[in-house]
Design a protein around this motif. Structure first.
Motif, PDB file in Angstrom:
ATOM      1  N   TRP A   1       0.157  -1.007  -1.915  1.00 54.48           N
ATOM      2  CA  TRP A   1      -0.115  -1.988  -0.975  1.00 54.48           C
ATOM      3  C   TRP A   1       1.393  -2.488  -0.863  1.00 54.48           C
ATOM      4  CZ3 TRP A   1      -2.981  -3.986   2.230  1.00 54.48           C
ATOM      5  CH2 TRP A   1      -4.582  -3.336   1.914  1.00 54.48           C
ATOM      6  N   ARG A   2       2.201  -1.832  -1.742  1.00 55.23           N
ATOM      7  CA  ARG A   2       3.852  -2.139  -1.789  1.00 55.23           C
ATOM      8  C   ARG A   2       4.811  -1.201  -0.296  1.00 55.23           C
ATOM      9  NH1 ARG A   2       3.864  -2.428  -7.200  1.00 55.23           N
ATOM     10  NH2 ARG A   2       4.610  -0.185  -7.661  1.00 55.23           N
ATOM     11  N   GLU A   3       3.820   0.437  -0.245  1.00 52.87           N
ATOM     12  CA  GLU A   3       4.417   0.908   0.738  1.00 52.87           C
ATOM     13  C   GLU A   3       3.839   0.490   2.146  1.00 52.87           C
ATOM     14  OE1 GLU A   3       4.128   5.778   1.757  1.00 52.87           O
ATOM     15  OE2 GLU A   3       3.540   5.274  -0.642  1.00 52.87           O
ATOM     16  N   HIS A   4       2.632  -0.015   1.868  1.00 56.02           N
ATOM     17  CA  HIS A   4       1.939  -0.722   2.967  1.00 56.02           C
ATOM     18  C   HIS A   4       3.153  -1.334   3.864  1.00 56.02           C
ATOM     19  CE1 HIS A   4      -0.276  -2.770   5.778  1.00 56.02           C
ATOM     20  NE2 HIS A   4      -0.526  -1.588   6.258  1.00 56.02           N
TER      21      HIS A   4
ATOM     22  N   ALA B   1       1.001  14.159  -1.110  1.00 57.45           N
ATOM     23  CA  ALA B   1       0.960  12.337  -0.287  1.00 57.45           C
ATOM     24  C   ALA B   1       1.578  11.809  -0.833  1.00 57.45           C
ATOM     25  CB  ALA B   1      -0.379  12.105  -0.701  1.00 57.45           C
ATOM     26  N   SER B   2       2.264  10.548  -0.413  1.00 60.50           N
ATOM     27  CA  SER B   2       2.301   9.214  -0.701  1.00 60.50           C
ATOM     28  C   SER B   2       1.561   8.388  -1.301  1.00 60.50           C
ATOM     29  CB  SER B   2       3.164   8.613   0.213  1.00 60.50           C
ATOM     30  OG  SER B   2       1.653   8.357   1.786  1.00 60.50           O
ATOM     31  N   ALA B   3       1.700   7.003  -2.212  1.00 57.81           N
ATOM     32  CA  ALA B   3       0.835   6.398  -2.567  1.00 57.81           C
ATOM     33  C   ALA B   3      -0.088   5.696  -1.856  1.00 57.81           C
ATOM     34  CB  ALA B   3       1.656   5.561  -3.457  1.00 57.81           C
ATOM     35  N   LEU B   4       0.304   5.378  -0.326  1.00 61.37           N
ATOM     36  CA  LEU B   4      -0.255   4.806   1.040  1.00 61.37           C
ATOM     37  C   LEU B   4      -1.319   5.769   1.236  1.00 61.37           C
ATOM     38  CD1 LEU B   4      -0.767   3.088   2.466  1.00 61.37           C
ATOM     39  CD2 LEU B   4       1.094   3.388   4.429  1.00 61.37           C
TER      40      LEU B   4
ATOM     41  N   GLY C   1       0.109  -8.504  -3.141  1.00 60.15           N
ATOM     42  CA  GLY C   1       1.518  -8.354  -2.500  1.00 60.15           C
ATOM     43  C   GLY C   1       1.778 -10.047  -2.419  1.00 60.15           C
ATOM     44  N   LEU C   2       1.085 -10.850  -2.696  1.00 58.09           N
ATOM     45  CA  LEU C   2       1.308 -12.713  -2.139  1.00 58.09           C
ATOM     46  C   LEU C   2       1.096 -13.495  -3.239  1.00 58.09           C
ATOM     47  CD1 LEU C   2      -1.204 -12.987   1.068  1.00 58.09           C
ATOM     48  CD2 LEU C   2       1.681 -13.089   0.638  1.00 58.09           C
ATOM     49  N   GLU C   3       1.183 -12.665  -4.895  1.00 50.84           N
ATOM     50  CA  GLU C   3       1.105 -13.735  -6.189  1.00 50.84           C
ATOM     51  C   GLU C   3       2.118 -14.201  -6.547  1.00 50.84           C
ATOM     52  OE1 GLU C   3       0.183 -12.999 -10.526  1.00 50.84           O
ATOM     53  OE2 GLU C   3       0.817 -10.618  -9.082  1.00 50.84           O
ATOM     54  N   SER C   4       2.952 -13.816  -5.393  1.00 51.79           N
ATOM     55  CA  SER C   4       4.937 -14.735  -7.161  1.00 51.79           C
ATOM     56  C   SER C   4       4.764 -15.965  -5.849  1.00 51.79           C
ATOM     57  CB  SER C   4       6.228 -13.618  -6.057  1.00 51.79           C
ATOM     58  OG  SER C   4       6.713 -14.552  -6.451  1.00 51.79           O
ATOM     59  N   ALA C   5       4.195 -15.423  -3.820  1.00 51.10           N
ATOM     60  CA  ALA C   5       4.397 -17.010  -3.357  1.00 51.10           C
ATOM     61  C   ALA C   5       3.137 -17.961  -3.846  1.00 51.10           C
ATOM     62  CB  ALA C   5       3.973 -16.074  -1.611  1.00 51.10           C
ATOM     63  N   ILE C   6       2.217 -17.483  -3.640  1.00 46.90           N
ATOM     64  CA  ILE C   6       0.742 -18.109  -3.907  1.00 46.90           C
ATOM     65  C   ILE C   6       1.634 -19.170  -5.821  1.00 46.90           C
ATOM     66  CG2 ILE C   6      -1.590 -18.379  -4.806  1.00 46.90           C
ATOM     67  CD1 ILE C   6      -1.370 -17.709  -2.137  1.00 46.90           C
ATOM     68  N   GLU C   7       1.968 -18.352  -6.147  1.00 41.54           N
ATOM     69  CA  GLU C   7       2.496 -18.862  -7.850  1.00 41.54           C
ATOM     70  C   GLU C   7       2.821 -20.202  -7.522  1.00 41.54           C
ATOM     71  OE1 GLU C   7       4.229 -15.990 -10.234  1.00 41.54           O
ATOM     72  OE2 GLU C   7       2.585 -15.683 -11.206  1.00 41.54           O
TER      73      GLU C   7
ATOM     74  N   SER D   1      -4.967  -1.524   7.006  1.00 42.05           N
ATOM     75  CA  SER D   1      -4.088  -0.146   6.721  1.00 42.05           C
ATOM     76  C   SER D   1      -4.801   0.338   5.951  1.00 42.05           C
ATOM     77  CB  SER D   1      -3.236  -1.942   4.803  1.00 42.05           C
ATOM     78  OG  SER D   1      -5.204  -1.563   4.560  1.00 42.05           O
ATOM     79  N   GLY D   2      -6.248   0.295   6.025  1.00 42.97           N
ATOM     80  CA  GLY D   2      -6.910   1.448   5.062  1.00 42.97           C
ATOM     81  C   GLY D   2      -6.593   1.941   3.509  1.00 42.97           C
ATOM     82  N   ILE D   3      -6.231   0.653   3.146  1.00 41.18           N
ATOM     83  CA  ILE D   3      -6.361   0.735   1.861  1.00 41.18           C
ATOM     84  C   ILE D   3      -7.976  -0.220   1.119  1.00 41.18           C
ATOM     85  CG2 ILE D   3      -5.416  -0.216  -0.173  1.00 41.18           C
ATOM     86  CD1 ILE D   3      -3.071  -0.134   1.328  1.00 41.18           C
TER      87      ILE D   3
END
Length: 265
Positions: free
Chosen positions: A82-85, A43-46, A181-187, A160-162
């Motif tokens: 989350w990266r896969e999604h 199974a994939s991580a997702l 995944g929004l950490e970089s944008a928030i920084e 997403s179901g995550i």
């Protein structure tokens, strides 16, 4: 006989054995190694994240560590999921000129340019109204497109179901933005806009080395979940509250209570 190992690409190995009918032994051994696409055998991580059973969110006070064993154990898997999604709107996830042009209000961008060019903070200060001592309000920080795209992104995340960890100890439903995944944008947003604005509005609290960290999250209120938030004080130097809602939406009033002569509680 076939075997497989999990990895960026699943590695499969087959060993084929022929036995000569005329002479036993010897045995002829052939080994064939090949690559299988991710997800062919495992199974994939997702998929794995979607199969997890998330612990219930119950506490309405002091719930910061509710189910922490689950979140600690599956932290790496959830990050991969989350990266896969993937994003719905990729522009939200990277801070830069495109992000600024699309999502920062033009008046704020002009004020930032004026301050960076050495023309002072008067233009930036004019964006805010001090509604009570220590509480500043503005509707000229973000563009309408930012609100719309962020709302659609939150719907994409919600569907997403995550499993999603509760945003804080009092709110049970919402999204911790760094974890999806929004950490970089928030920084980038904090560095280029929020920290300078905080230093301008609260010079007695925000020094050159302050506001080095951020904690960004959304909360969701509805009749079947959280309907209100009790009086409290944030554990932060500065808080930026952004009201999210589409046209025609109502509610979401935010109240501040006097504390030692200011709007802080």
């Amino acid at each position: 006989r076939c075997m497989a190992t999990r990895g960026p690409m699943a590695l499969g190995t087959c060993e084929a054995v022929w036995q000569s009918p005329a002479a036993r032994p010897p045995l002829l051994l052939a080994t064939l190694t090949f690559l299988l696409p991710r997800g062919s055998l495992a199974a994939s991580a997702l998929e794995a994240a979607r199969a997890l059973v998330q612990p219930p969110v119950l506490a309405k006070l002091g719930g910061e560590f509710e189910g922490y064993e689950f979140w600690d154990r599956h932290d790496d898997l959830l990050a991969k999921a989350w990266r896969e999604h993937g994003p719905r709107t990729a522009a939200l996830y990277t801070f830069g000129p495109e992000f600024e042009a699309k999502y920062m209000h033009v008046d704020l961008r002009d004020a930032a340019t004026s301050a960076r060019d050495g023309e002072g903070e008067a233009v930036a200060r004019a964006l805010f109204e001090e509604v009570v001592p220590g509480v500043f309000a503005s509707d000229r920080l973000f563009s309408e497109q930012f609100i719309l795209d962020l709302l659609e992104e939150l719907e994409h995340i919600e569907s997403s179901g995550i499993p999603k960890r509760r945003p804080n100890g009092m709110n049970r439903y919402g999204v911790i933005l760094d974890q999806v995944g929004l950490e970089s944008a928030i920084e980038g947003l904090v560095s280029e806009y929020i920290r300078p604005l905080a230093a301008m509005l609260f010079p007695e609290l925000v020094g050159q080395d302050d506001v080095e960290e951020h904690y960004a999250f959304t909360v969701r209120y509805d009749s079947s979940g959280d309907t209100e938030l009790a009086k409290h004080g944030d554990a932060s130097v500065v808080t930026l509250n952004l009201c999210l809602g589409r046209e025609g939406w109502s509610g979401g009033r935010l109240r501040f209570f006097e504390h030692e002569g200011t709007g802080f509680l």
